[in-house]
Design an enzyme around this catalytic site. Structure first.
Site, PDB file in Angstrom:
ATOM      1  N   ARG A  80       0.840  -1.210   0.000  1.00  0.00           N
ATOM      2  CA  ARG A  80       0.000   0.000   0.000  1.00  0.00           C
ATOM      3  C   ARG A  80       0.873   1.257   0.000  1.00  0.00           C
ATOM      4  O   ARG A  80       0.563   2.249  -0.659  1.00  0.00           O
ATOM      5  CB  ARG A  80      -0.937  -0.024   1.210  1.00  0.00           C
ATOM      6  CG  ARG A  80      -2.015   1.046   1.140  1.00  0.00           C
ATOM      7  CD  ARG A  80      -3.054   0.863   2.223  1.00  0.00           C
ATOM      8  NE  ARG A  80      -2.500   1.044   3.558  1.00  0.00           N
ATOM      9  CZ  ARG A  80      -3.158   0.755   4.685  1.00  0.00           C
ATOM     10  NH1 ARG A  80      -4.390   0.267   4.625  1.00  0.00           N
ATOM     11  NH2 ARG A  80      -2.607   0.956   5.852  1.00  0.00           N
ATOM     12  N   LYS A 183      -2.497   6.720   1.317  1.00  0.00           N
ATOM     13  CA  LYS A 183      -2.262   7.194   2.690  1.00  0.00           C
ATOM     14  C   LYS A 183      -1.313   8.393   2.648  1.00  0.00           C
ATOM     15  O   LYS A 183      -0.173   8.328   3.121  1.00  0.00           O
ATOM     16  CB  LYS A 183      -1.705   6.037   3.535  1.00  0.00           C
ATOM     17  CG  LYS A 183      -2.159   6.122   4.987  1.00  0.00           C
ATOM     18  CD  LYS A 183      -2.001   4.794   5.672  1.00  0.00           C
ATOM     19  CE  LYS A 183      -2.032   4.926   7.165  1.00  0.00           C
ATOM     20  NZ  LYS A 183      -3.238   5.511   7.716  1.00  0.00           N
ATOM     21  N   GLU A 219     -16.006   6.405   4.934  1.00  0.00           N
ATOM     22  CA  GLU A 219     -15.227   5.864   6.052  1.00  0.00           C
ATOM     23  C   GLU A 219     -15.035   6.919   7.128  1.00  0.00           C
ATOM     24  O   GLU A 219     -15.491   8.055   7.004  1.00  0.00           O
ATOM     25  CB  GLU A 219     -13.884   5.317   5.568  1.00  0.00           C
ATOM     26  CG  GLU A 219     -12.925   6.368   5.058  1.00  0.00           C
ATOM     27  CD  GLU A 219     -11.524   5.821   4.782  1.00  0.00           C
ATOM     28  OE1 GLU A 219     -11.089   4.854   5.433  1.00  0.00           O
ATOM     29  OE2 GLU A 219     -10.850   6.394   3.920  1.00  0.00           O
TER      30      GLU A 219
END
Ligand code: PLP
Ligand code: COI
Length: 336
Positions: A80, A183, A219
């Site tokens: 990720r 992220k 989220e």
């Protein structure tokens, strides 16, 4: 080393023995080194400071019941982080380099790993930044990749008792074709204002709907959203704007494994009356029950704190992480 009261740990940074740091100049990563000084020296024109060219990760290392040290799915964090780095035009590292860095930084900070049974873990925070000086907007020519390690306990002081979440109509987290699934540090800078207002109103957590229509669940600020329907199904949003949570991915597999149907799909806000339990999941929050969701002047209450599905999933996950149950998916990696 100062003595640490392991069972009193919250989610605060505690300086440890060292971090591991790599530098990339002209496209080539060096071999890295363990550094005691918890400060880095940067050009005042460093790209990351002005234009936010920065991405990070979060993962945990556990002292297991058998006394051994294991990390949870670090290869997924490596993947990720490489995708976040690529999105922000940073020169990524390899998965092998990431795993080697994890091994080295954990071994060097082993005294800071909370003992088994304290509820704590060693949190690893990998970070990659564009460190080269730039005054025009362009990718940096130099990068720093580091991993710091710090012992942590529960993210929310309420812990397993559950927290209340607030939905805003006038703050969004990520644009439909934006960077929400990566992220990037900037995503979190952009969430601070809403989080501050929510806290002042007594809500420890903000829940975001899709920013195009405010019709679907997306989220939370630092975790994925899931709900358990009145028929006992685990549902979690399919959305291009949310971070692909490794915890959520694991819970879907675990749910299916223990006979709970788990589905990833678009979830309309209007379905809220069909939820019996709601949870936030992520590395830091593990599984935090959400007892109430407030949107404008209406609040919705759930039996999440005592929710049977949340309890089953929480126990199944934590038992694997602490080596109290077999690891059928091979998620835990031994650090010798
Ligand atoms: N969503 C956001 C915005 C996060 O910051 C995090 C934490 O990393 C998560 C979800 C959960 O992801 P993971 O389970 O991989 O920690
Ligand atoms: C994590 O769960 O590791 C995260 O990175 C969330 C964080 C923003 C506290």
């Amino acid at each position: 080393m100062k003595s640490i009261e392991w069972s009193k740990l919250g989610f605060e940074y505690i300086p440890t023995a060292c971090h591991i740091e790599y530098k990339n100049i002209n496209g080539k990563w060096d071999r890295g080194r363990l550094v005691k000084d918890p400060y880095i020296s940067l050009s005042i024109a460093a790209e990351c400071l002005h234009y936010g060219q920065a991405a990070f990760e979060g993962l945990k290392v556990y002292r297991c019941q058998d006394g051994k040290v294991r990390v949870f799915r670090d290869i997924e964090n490596a993947k990720r982080m490489i995708s976040s780095a690529n999105y922000a035009c940073m020169t990524p590292f390899t998965e092998e380099m990431f795993v080697d860095a994890v091994n080295k930084v954990v071994t060097a900070n082993i005294d800071y790993l909370p003992p088994y049974g304290t509820g704590g873990s060693l949190y690893l925070r990998p970070l990659i930044i564009g460190s080269g000086p730039k005054i025009g907007i362009a990718p940096s020519d130099e990068y720093i990749f580091l991993i710091l390690a710090t012992p942590v306990g529960p993210y929310y002081k309420e812990g397993l008792k559950g927290v209340n979440a607030l939905i805003f109509e006038d703050y969004d987290r990520a644009a439909p074709y934006g960077a929400g699934r990566y992220k990037l540090a900037g995503n979190y800078a952009a969430s601070l204002k809403a989080a501050k207002i929510a806290k002042e109103k007594g809500y420890p957590v903000v829940l975001y709907l899709d920013s195009k229509e405010h019709k679907y669940f997306d989220e939370f600020t630092s975790s994925n959203f899931f709900a358990v329907t009145n028929t006992g199904e685990y549902i979690t949003p399919e959305s291009k704007s949310i971070l692909p949570s490794i915890t959520n991915m694991s819970l879907i597999d675990l749910a299916n494994h223990i006979g709970i149907k788990a589905t990833r799909r678009s979830i309309e806000f209007n379905e809220i009356d069909n939820f019996s339990e709601v949870g936030a999941c992520g590395t830091a929050v593990v599984i935090t029950p959400i007892n109430k969701i407030t949107r404008e002047d209406k609040s919705y209450h759930f039996n999440s704190e005592k929710g049977p599905v949340i309890q089953k999933l929480y126990n199944a996950l934590v038992n694997i992480q602490l080596g109290r149950a077999p690891d059928p998916f091979g998620w835990m990696r031994l650090i010798e």
